[in-house]
Scaffold this motif. Structure first.
Motif, mmCIF file in Angstrom:
data_model
loop_
_atom_site.group_PDB
_atom_site.id
_atom_site.type_symbol
_atom_site.label_atom_id
_atom_site.label_comp_id
_atom_site.label_asym_id
_atom_site.label_seq_id
_atom_site.Cartn_x
_atom_site.Cartn_y
_atom_site.Cartn_z
ATOM 1 N N GLU A 61 29.609 -0.119 36.132
ATOM 2 C CA GLU A 61 28.680 0.668 36.745
ATOM 3 C C GLU A 61 27.376 0.497 35.897
ATOM 4 O O GLU A 61 26.555 -0.308 36.835
ATOM 5 C CB GLU A 61 29.012 1.931 37.778
ATOM 6 N N ASP A 62 27.740 1.234 35.300
ATOM 7 C CA ASP A 62 26.691 1.202 34.230
ATOM 8 C C ASP A 62 26.156 -0.626 33.751
ATOM 9 O O ASP A 62 25.036 -1.097 33.614
ATOM 10 C CB ASP A 62 26.346 2.286 33.245
ATOM 11 N N PHE A 63 27.102 -1.159 33.575
ATOM 12 C CA PHE A 63 27.489 -2.310 32.068
ATOM 13 C C PHE A 63 26.768 -3.201 33.432
ATOM 14 O O PHE A 63 26.261 -4.713 32.859
ATOM 15 C CB PHE A 63 28.318 -2.738 31.221
ATOM 16 N N THR A 64 27.952 -3.421 34.217
ATOM 17 C CA THR A 64 27.225 -4.344 35.606
ATOM 18 C C THR A 64 25.736 -3.958 36.329
ATOM 19 O O THR A 64 25.003 -4.906 36.463
ATOM 20 C CB THR A 64 27.928 -3.567 36.665
ATOM 21 N N ALA A 65 25.170 -2.949 36.078
ATOM 22 C CA ALA A 65 23.821 -2.700 36.963
ATOM 23 C C ALA A 65 22.713 -3.162 35.610
ATOM 24 O O ALA A 65 21.719 -3.542 36.157
ATOM 25 C CB ALA A 65 23.032 -1.482 36.694
ATOM 26 N N GLU A 66 23.121 -3.500 33.830
ATOM 27 C CA GLU A 66 22.588 -3.501 32.921
ATOM 28 C C GLU A 66 22.569 -5.578 33.297
ATOM 29 O O GLU A 66 21.349 -5.964 33.111
ATOM 30 C CB GLU A 66 23.026 -3.089 31.657
ATOM 31 N N GLN A 67 23.645 -5.654 33.556
ATOM 32 C CA GLN A 67 24.103 -7.524 33.815
ATOM 33 C C GLN A 67 22.692 -7.505 34.683
ATOM 34 O O GLN A 67 21.639 -8.857 34.561
ATOM 35 C CB GLN A 67 25.371 -7.473 33.777
ATOM 36 N N ASN A 68 22.982 -7.503 35.856
ATOM 37 C CA ASN A 68 22.417 -7.795 37.288
ATOM 38 C C ASN A 68 20.902 -7.478 37.146
ATOM 39 O O ASN A 68 19.915 -8.348 36.775
ATOM 40 C CB ASN A 68 22.357 -6.727 38.409
ATOM 41 N N LEU A 69 20.414 -6.315 35.577
ATOM 42 C CA LEU A 69 18.998 -6.823 35.552
ATOM 43 C C LEU A 69 18.544 -7.770 34.701
ATOM 44 O O LEU A 69 17.344 -8.642 35.149
ATOM 45 C CB LEU A 69 19.059 -5.061 35.415
ATOM 46 N N VAL A 70 19.402 -8.159 33.485
ATOM 47 C CA VAL A 70 19.946 -9.640 32.835
ATOM 48 C C VAL A 70 19.242 -10.546 32.998
ATOM 49 O O VAL A 70 18.288 -11.885 32.811
ATOM 50 C CB VAL A 70 20.274 -9.475 31.909
ATOM 51 N N VAL A 71 20.578 -10.582 34.555
ATOM 52 C CA VAL A 71 20.283 -12.013 35.703
ATOM 53 C C VAL A 71 18.433 -11.793 36.126
ATOM 54 O O VAL A 71 18.020 -12.888 36.418
ATOM 55 C CB VAL A 71 21.238 -12.012 36.084
ATOM 56 N N ASP A 107 22.966 -18.465 39.895
ATOM 57 C CA ASP A 107 23.124 -17.310 39.774
ATOM 58 C C ASP A 107 24.342 -17.020 38.635
ATOM 59 O O ASP A 107 24.458 -15.793 38.348
ATOM 60 C CB ASP A 107 23.536 -16.927 41.231
ATOM 61 N N SER A 108 25.589 -17.242 38.013
ATOM 62 C CA SER A 108 26.459 -17.715 37.259
ATOM 63 C C SER A 108 25.456 -17.513 35.617
ATOM 64 O O SER A 108 24.677 -17.670 35.504
ATOM 65 C CB SER A 108 27.393 -18.427 37.676
ATOM 66 N N VAL A 109 26.428 -17.137 34.992
ATOM 67 C CA VAL A 109 26.426 -16.475 33.985
ATOM 68 C C VAL A 109 26.341 -17.761 32.701
ATOM 69 O O VAL A 109 24.534 -18.274 32.565
ATOM 70 C CB VAL A 109 27.420 -15.362 33.099
ATOM 71 N N ASN A 110 27.053 -18.634 33.049
ATOM 72 C CA ASN A 110 26.870 -20.036 32.330
ATOM 73 C C ASN A 110 25.768 -20.816 32.448
ATOM 74 O O ASN A 110 25.629 -21.113 32.123
ATOM 75 C CB ASN A 110 28.404 -20.378 32.543
#
Length: 229
Positions: A61-71, A107-110
């Protein structure tokens, strides 16, 4: 705690008490202390594995939240670059197209990584004008770091996802092991005390709602919600 796991542990602890209260009587019927030890060990193992699985879920959950923030921050930076380009080139569509102004920010990472890598080159070539049109040097620096930041956040989230899946598999195996020990013990009681309704009731599975006695060893499962991706 997962509803299924919680029930299994509660039921196991109820068996521990039942064995403790009736140990002398059980021993007279040939009960082996190894079974009592196995029950206690299985409960302790499932308790530990469930704790580890919960920790893995929280980490995901924490890493997903961090990824969402970066995006989110990256998309905001790209929007700012677009606005600076519009300020610099106004209605010059040829130059604006170089910045891909008007195209949807992916929206995608790539997709985001690719766009950041592309804009990094374009912004570097036009930085003098852009820095007079709303951008600041920290924006340029952030863009230079954006692609790597997105990739790192995605790697961390994917790794956490795998660890959570592994922890769930290990936890579920421990859950099955405890059920197996409980079944073995209860079958012994049923064979040794088939005419003693009081003993059979004491060793029966606890009701799924908690409290009292009941039958059945598998409650409705409440699966762990799938992690956000």
């Amino acid at each position: 705690m997962n509803t299924k796991i919680n029930f299994n542990l509660q039921d196991g602890n109820a068996l521990v008490l039942a064995v403790s209260r009736n140990l002398t009587l059980l021993t007279e019927k040939g009960f082996q202390t190894e079974t009592q030890t196995a029950l206690n060990t299985a409960i302790a193992d499932l308790t530990a594995k469930e704790r580890e699985q919960n920790i893995a879920v929280k980490a995901l959950e924490d890493f997903t939240a961090e990824q969402n923030l970066v995006v989110k921050e990256t998309k905001a930076l790209i929007s700012k670059i677009y606005m600076a380009a519009k300020s610099a080139y106004e209605n010059d569509q040829r130059n604006l197209s170089q910045f891909k102004v008007g195209q949807r920010i992916p929206d995608s990472v790539n997709g985001l990584r690719s766009l950041c890598e592309y804009l990094q080159v374009v912004v570097a070539e036009r930085s003098v004008l852009l820095l007079k049109s709303g951008l600041v040097q920290s924006d340029v620096t952030a863009l230079n770091d954006a692609a790597a930041r997105i990739v790192d956040a995605d790697k961390a989230q994917e790794d956490a996802k795998k660890l959570q899946e592994q922890a769930t598999l290990v936890r579920d195996a421990s859950d099955k092991a405890l059920k197996k020990v409980k079944t073995k013990l209860r079958n012994f009681v049923k064979a040794a005390f088939q005419e003693n309704e009081a003993i059979l009731l004491e060793f029966a599975t606890i009701p799924k709602g908690g409290g009292g006695k009941g039958k059945g060893d598998t409650p409705p499962d409440t699966p762990t919600p799938p992690p956000a991706s």
